[in-house]
Design an enzyme around this catalytic site. Structure first.
Site, PDB file in Angstrom:
ATOM      1  N   LYS A 299       0.824  -1.163  -0.136  1.00 41.63           N
ATOM      2  CA  LYS A 299      -0.005   0.049   0.071  1.00 41.63           C
ATOM      3  C   LYS A 299       0.901   1.269   0.017  1.00 41.63           C
ATOM      4  O   LYS A 299       1.418   1.521   0.966  1.00 41.63           O
ATOM      5  CB  LYS A 299      -0.910  -0.150   1.123  1.00 41.63           C
ATOM      6  CG  LYS A 299      -2.235   0.698   1.042  1.00 41.63           C
ATOM      7  CD  LYS A 299      -2.053   2.244   0.770  1.00 41.63           C
ATOM      8  CE  LYS A 299      -1.589   3.125   2.107  1.00 41.63           C
ATOM      9  NZ  LYS A 299      -1.568   4.519   1.741  1.00 41.63           N
TER      10      LYS A 299
ATOM     11  N   PRO B 110      -5.720   5.380   6.457  1.00 40.21           N
ATOM     12  CA  PRO B 110      -6.686   4.930   7.485  1.00 40.21           C
ATOM     13  C   PRO B 110      -7.638   3.924   6.907  1.00 40.21           C
ATOM     14  O   PRO B 110      -8.520   3.188   7.606  1.00 40.21           O
ATOM     15  CB  PRO B 110      -7.482   6.342   7.718  1.00 40.21           C
ATOM     16  CG  PRO B 110      -6.253   7.301   7.690  1.00 40.21           C
ATOM     17  CD  PRO B 110      -5.733   6.898   6.413  1.00 40.21           C
TER      18      PRO B 110
ATOM     19  N   GLY C  43      -4.647   1.111   4.345  1.00 45.98           N
ATOM     20  CA  GLY C  43      -3.447   0.727   4.895  1.00 45.98           C
ATOM     21  C   GLY C  43      -3.773   0.053   6.266  1.00 45.98           C
ATOM     22  O   GLY C  43      -3.543  -0.839   6.524  1.00 45.98           O
TER      23      GLY C  43
ATOM     24  N   GLU D 130       9.947   1.344  10.485  1.00 37.20           N
ATOM     25  CA  GLU D 130      11.228   2.403  10.244  1.00 37.20           C
ATOM     26  C   GLU D 130      10.266   3.846  10.350  1.00 37.20           C
ATOM     27  O   GLU D 130       9.439   4.161   9.765  1.00 37.20           O
ATOM     28  CB  GLU D 130      11.517   2.568   8.906  1.00 37.20           C
ATOM     29  CG  GLU D 130      12.234   1.192   8.310  1.00 37.20           C
ATOM     30  CD  GLU D 130      13.622   0.800   8.962  1.00 37.20           C
ATOM     31  OE1 GLU D 130      14.224   1.918   9.381  1.00 37.20           O
ATOM     32  OE2 GLU D 130      13.995  -0.242   8.975  1.00 37.20           O
TER      33      GLU D 130
ATOM     34  N   CYS E 149      14.292  10.643   6.499  1.00 37.64           N
ATOM     35  CA  CYS E 149      14.257  10.351   8.083  1.00 37.64           C
ATOM     36  C   CYS E 149      15.564  10.248   8.697  1.00 37.64           C
ATOM     37  O   CYS E 149      15.447  10.804   9.805  1.00 37.64           O
ATOM     38  CB  CYS E 149      13.432   8.939   8.208  1.00 37.64           C
ATOM     39  SG  CYS E 149      14.005   7.732   7.105  1.00 37.64           S
TER      40      CYS E 149
ATOM     41  N   GLU F  35      10.528  15.853  14.861  1.00 38.62           N
ATOM     42  CA  GLU F  35      11.133  15.764  13.579  1.00 38.62           C
ATOM     43  C   GLU F  35      10.207  16.977  12.566  1.00 38.62           C
ATOM     44  O   GLU F  35       8.897  16.838  12.646  1.00 38.62           O
ATOM     45  CB  GLU F  35      10.638  14.194  12.943  1.00 38.62           C
ATOM     46  CG  GLU F  35      10.941  14.033  11.596  1.00 38.62           C
ATOM     47  CD  GLU F  35      10.875  12.517  11.259  1.00 38.62           C
ATOM     48  OE1 GLU F  35       9.883  11.873  11.238  1.00 38.62           O
ATOM     49  OE2 GLU F  35      11.712  12.056  10.702  1.00 38.62           O
TER      50      GLU F  35
HETATM   51  P1  NAP Z   1       2.286   8.723   7.416  1.00 39.82           P
HETATM   52  O1  NAP Z   1       0.688   8.897   7.778  1.00 39.82           O
HETATM   53  O2  NAP Z   1       2.682   7.866   8.642  1.00 39.82           O
HETATM   54  O3  NAP Z   1       2.517   7.826   6.099  1.00 39.82           O
HETATM   55  C1  NAP Z   1       3.070   6.609   5.880  1.00 39.82           C
HETATM   56  C2  NAP Z   1       2.252   5.522   5.367  1.00 39.82           C
HETATM   57  O4  NAP Z   1       1.224   5.124   6.316  1.00 39.82           O
HETATM   58  C3  NAP Z   1       1.372   6.069   4.088  1.00 39.82           C
HETATM   59  O5  NAP Z   1       1.232   4.953   3.191  1.00 39.82           O
HETATM   60  C4  NAP Z   1       0.096   6.379   4.939  1.00 39.82           C
HETATM   61  O6  NAP Z   1      -1.076   6.437   3.794  1.00 39.82           O
HETATM   62  C5  NAP Z   1      -0.198   5.259   5.777  1.00 39.82           C
HETATM   63  N1  NAP Z   1      -1.091   5.372   6.958  1.00 39.82           N
HETATM   64  C6  NAP Z   1      -1.633   6.426   7.385  1.00 39.82           C
HETATM   65  N2  NAP Z   1      -2.427   6.222   8.154  1.00 39.82           N
HETATM   66  C7  NAP Z   1      -2.425   4.985   8.556  1.00 39.82           C
HETATM   67  C8  NAP Z   1      -3.260   3.951   9.098  1.00 39.82           C
HETATM   68  N3  NAP Z   1      -4.107   4.390  10.334  1.00 39.82           N
HETATM   69  N4  NAP Z   1      -3.058   2.754   9.270  1.00 39.82           N
HETATM   70  C9  NAP Z   1      -2.308   2.302   8.324  1.00 39.82           C
HETATM   71  N5  NAP Z   1      -1.550   2.992   7.295  1.00 39.82           N
HETATM   72  C10 NAP Z   1      -1.714   4.267   7.399  1.00 39.82           C
HETATM   73  O7  NAP Z   1       3.357   9.794   7.286  1.00 39.82           O
HETATM   74  P2  NAP Z   1       2.671  11.241   6.532  1.00 39.82           P
HETATM   75  O8  NAP Z   1       1.315  11.660   7.032  1.00 39.82           O
HETATM   76  O9  NAP Z   1       2.652  10.887   5.249  1.00 39.82           O
HETATM   77  O10 NAP Z   1       3.774  11.981   7.215  1.00 39.82           O
HETATM   78  C11 NAP Z   1       3.727  12.824   8.399  1.00 39.82           C
HETATM   79  C12 NAP Z   1       5.200  12.653   9.215  1.00 39.82           C
HETATM   80  O11 NAP Z   1       5.633  11.466   9.242  1.00 39.82           O
HETATM   81  C13 NAP Z   1       6.210  13.628   8.311  1.00 39.82           C
HETATM   82  O12 NAP Z   1       5.976  14.814   8.322  1.00 39.82           O
HETATM   83  C14 NAP Z   1       7.502  12.880   8.935  1.00 39.82           C
HETATM   84  O13 NAP Z   1       7.843  13.560  10.064  1.00 39.82           O
HETATM   85  C15 NAP Z   1       6.998  11.452   9.069  1.00 39.82           C
HETATM   86  N6  NAP Z   1       7.483  10.435   8.212  1.00 39.82           N
HETATM   87  C16 NAP Z   1       8.527   9.774   8.150  1.00 39.82           C
HETATM   88  C17 NAP Z   1       8.959   9.044   7.189  1.00 39.82           C
HETATM   89  C18 NAP Z   1      10.174   8.121   7.357  1.00 39.82           C
HETATM   90  O14 NAP Z   1      10.837   7.682   6.374  1.00 39.82           O
HETATM   91  N7  NAP Z   1      10.514   7.832   8.437  1.00 39.82           N
HETATM   92  C19 NAP Z   1       8.327   9.035   6.034  1.00 39.82           C
HETATM   93  C20 NAP Z   1       7.134   9.709   5.824  1.00 39.82           C
HETATM   94  C21 NAP Z   1       6.644  10.822   6.823  1.00 39.82           C
HETATM   95  P3  NAP Z   1      -1.537   7.883   3.362  1.00 39.82           P
HETATM   96  O15 NAP Z   1      -0.333   8.172   2.203  1.00 39.82           O
HETATM   97  O16 NAP Z   1      -2.714   7.541   2.753  1.00 39.82           O
HETATM   98  O17 NAP Z   1      -1.428   8.765   4.417  1.00 39.82           O
END
Ligand code: NAP
Ligand code: MG
Length: 462
Positions: free
Chosen positions: A170, A204, A207, A245, A279, A369
């Site tokens: 996903k 949400p 995923g 990660e 990250c 972060e």
């Molecule tokens: P995120 O919401 O954690 O997204 C990562 C993945 O998880 C996406 O595929 C996302 O789908 C999915 N996801 C979101 N809510 C979920 C749920 N309830 N159950 C299962 N999967 C779910 O991250 P983001 O909102 O894109 O970014 C927010 C912050 O996360 C950033 O500002 C950054 O600080 C951090 N981040 C960290 C990394 C890293 O490499 N460690 C990468 C990205 C972001 P959707 O795309 O549809 O939301």
């Protein structure tokens, strides 16, 4: 603008169960460049079933044949390198050169490394009167973010395939197009139907349905700590294995004996790269008080040079979030020496390359972060103070140490609570395990350690 159809499930593009779509936006000009289906629990269920059905056959496929499919996949990515780079540039906004050098090239290297590992890894070992078999863990759910959209898919899919697992991906809602390209490459590589499946959709909805599906044996997630925590809780309820990660707040420690200009310039480049959306970025620069003013000046000059050369951040929400952090830094008393919260352009999700001096450990910008092009420079008194500051966050993903001699840098690095440290500007190594200490995650990706995440042992006694 193109409306892309279907989900890649069971070896073919099949219509989505629902009608909803996700708009894919170019962060440079805010134009919609395409739509993909927004998958539902029904699509996820079909994909997990396909993966379960394909598991016995793929698990029993000789590693040499799995290696051959991975080599073909790497070749397919090589053939598509330009298209991959252009697609990532369109949906993530990163400059084309960076997309070519990193977003396209790194996944090729990682796929190649697993083609080799699948062929050479010992899936069977002897200890005393036992033979230990390394068997695939089963069906893998991979939930990936947008910041290195293809790399993060390949860093999960390639070891999973090498191990003999089947997989459902996903991808992030912001970057589904490169994921579709990848599915085409997997198909052409001759990977059997159902071994790899792709469901586009919202976190949400799709995923969460994937993480919750009882047919999944391992959830491998990269993204925010908040979502990672949720996924770990879901997995705990079902005693599923997880690999996480998560975020980072890594320290770039410049010891007094270091080549200051080099350490500062590489440090600034590291933070500005991919518009700060990395990250493992070294977002805290730690400098001895005797060289602090000089370092601040060097960093401000280096950041100003980036000016227009960095791309936007991924979306409006991320831009507002990053600008909110910059405002918070100012409000908490840090000193802006480059950039600031103002929008540098009228259109596009751009943020100015920003550097803060006089940052103290307790400030929000030193602890949380930000995920944007924002560097904080902190001052330390002596080496013990530097170590305390470097280790003083909930994260532990990466870091850097600079010193006049390597032994001194290594001694410091060994005391850092973090999963990887670059010594005097050491290069990225796709075979080195990548992953976090503390709240930066659970498990490792890449190389042989990344492969082990997808295996479980079975001991036979004789
Ligand atoms: P995120 O919401 O954690 O997204 C990562 C993945 O998880 C996406 O595929 C996302 O789908 C999915 N996801 C979101 N809510 C979920 C749920 N309830 N159950 C299962 N999967 C779910 O991250 P983001 O909102 O894109 O970014 C927010 C912050 O996360 C950033 O500002 C950054 O600080 C951090 N981040 C960290 C990394 C890293 O490499 N460690 C990468 C990205 C972001 P959707 O795309 O549809 O939301
Ligand atoms: Mg999200």
């Amino acid at each position: 603008m193109k409306a892309y159809d279907g989900m890649y499930i069971g070896g073919a593009w099949r219509p989505a169960a629902g009608q909803d779509v996700i708009e894919v936006v170019n962060p440079v000009d805010e134009q919609v460049i395409g739509t993909v289906p927004a998958g539902t629990a029904e699509d996820v269920d079909a994909a997990v079933r396909a993966a379960r059905d394909a598991l016995p056959g793929w698990a029993a496929t000789p590693p040499a044949e799995r290696a051959a499919r991975l080599a073909a996949l790497r070749d397919g990515l090589v053939a598509r390198a330009d298209e991959i780079a252009e697609t990532v540039t369109a949906e993530l906004g990163s400059p084309l050169k960076f997309s070519q050098a990193v977003h396209a090239a790194v996944p090729i290297a990682v796929a190649g490394s697993y083609a080799e590992l699948a062929a050479t890894y010992s899936f069977e070992e002897k200890t005393g009167n036992s033979v230990v078999h390394h068997e695939p863990i089963g069906v893998v759910a991979a939930i990936t973010p947008w910041n290195y959209p293809l790399h993060q898919i390949v860093a999960k899919v390639a070891p999973a395939l090498a191990a003999g697992c089947t997989i459902v991906v996903k991808p992030a809602e912001d970057t589904p197009l490169v994921a579709r390209l990848f599915a085409e490459a997997v198909h052409e590589a001759g990977v059997p139907a159902g071994v790899f499946n792709l469901v586009t959709g919202l976190g949400p909805v799709a995923g969460q349905a994937l993480a919750e599906h009882p047919g999944v044996d391992l959830v491998s997630f990269t993204g925010s700590t908040a979502v990672g925590r949720r996924i770990a809780a879901i997995a705990a309820g079902q005693i599923k294995k997880v690999a996480l990660e998560l975020g980072g707040k890594s320290a770039n420690v410049i010891l007094p004996t270091a080549d200051l200009a080099k350490a500062v310039n590489v440090g600034v480049a590291n933070v500005m790269s991919n518009s700060g959306q990395t990250c493992s970025a070294w977002t805290r620069m730690l400098v001895h008080r005797d060289r602090y003013d000089e370092a601040v000046e060097l960093a401000a000059t280096a950041a100003a040079k980036y000016g227009d050369r960095i791309g936007p951040v991924v979306n409006a929400k991320q831009r507002d979030r990053v600008r909110g952090y910059i405002e918070k830094g100012v409000a908490e008393g840090a000193r802006l020496v480059a950039g600031g919260p103002e929008a540098p352009r009228e259109t596009g999700f751009f943020v100015s390359p920003t550097v803060f001096a006089d940052v103290t450990e307790d400030m929000t910008i030193a602890q949380e972060e930000i995920f944007g092009p924002v560097l904080s420079i902190l001052q330390y008194e002596d080496e013990e103070d530097a170590l305390r500051i470097a280790n003083g966050t909930v994260y532990g993903l990466a870091g850097a140490v600079w010193a006049g001699d390597e032994t001194e840098a290594v001694a410091f690095a060994r005391r850092m609570d973090t999963g990887q440290v670059d010594i005097n500007g050491g290069r990225f190594n796709p075979l080195a395990p990548f992953g976090g200490y503390k709240q930066s995650g659970v498990g490792r990706e890449l190389g042989v350690h990344g492969l082990a995440e997808y295996l479980q042992t079975k001991s036979l006694q004789f």
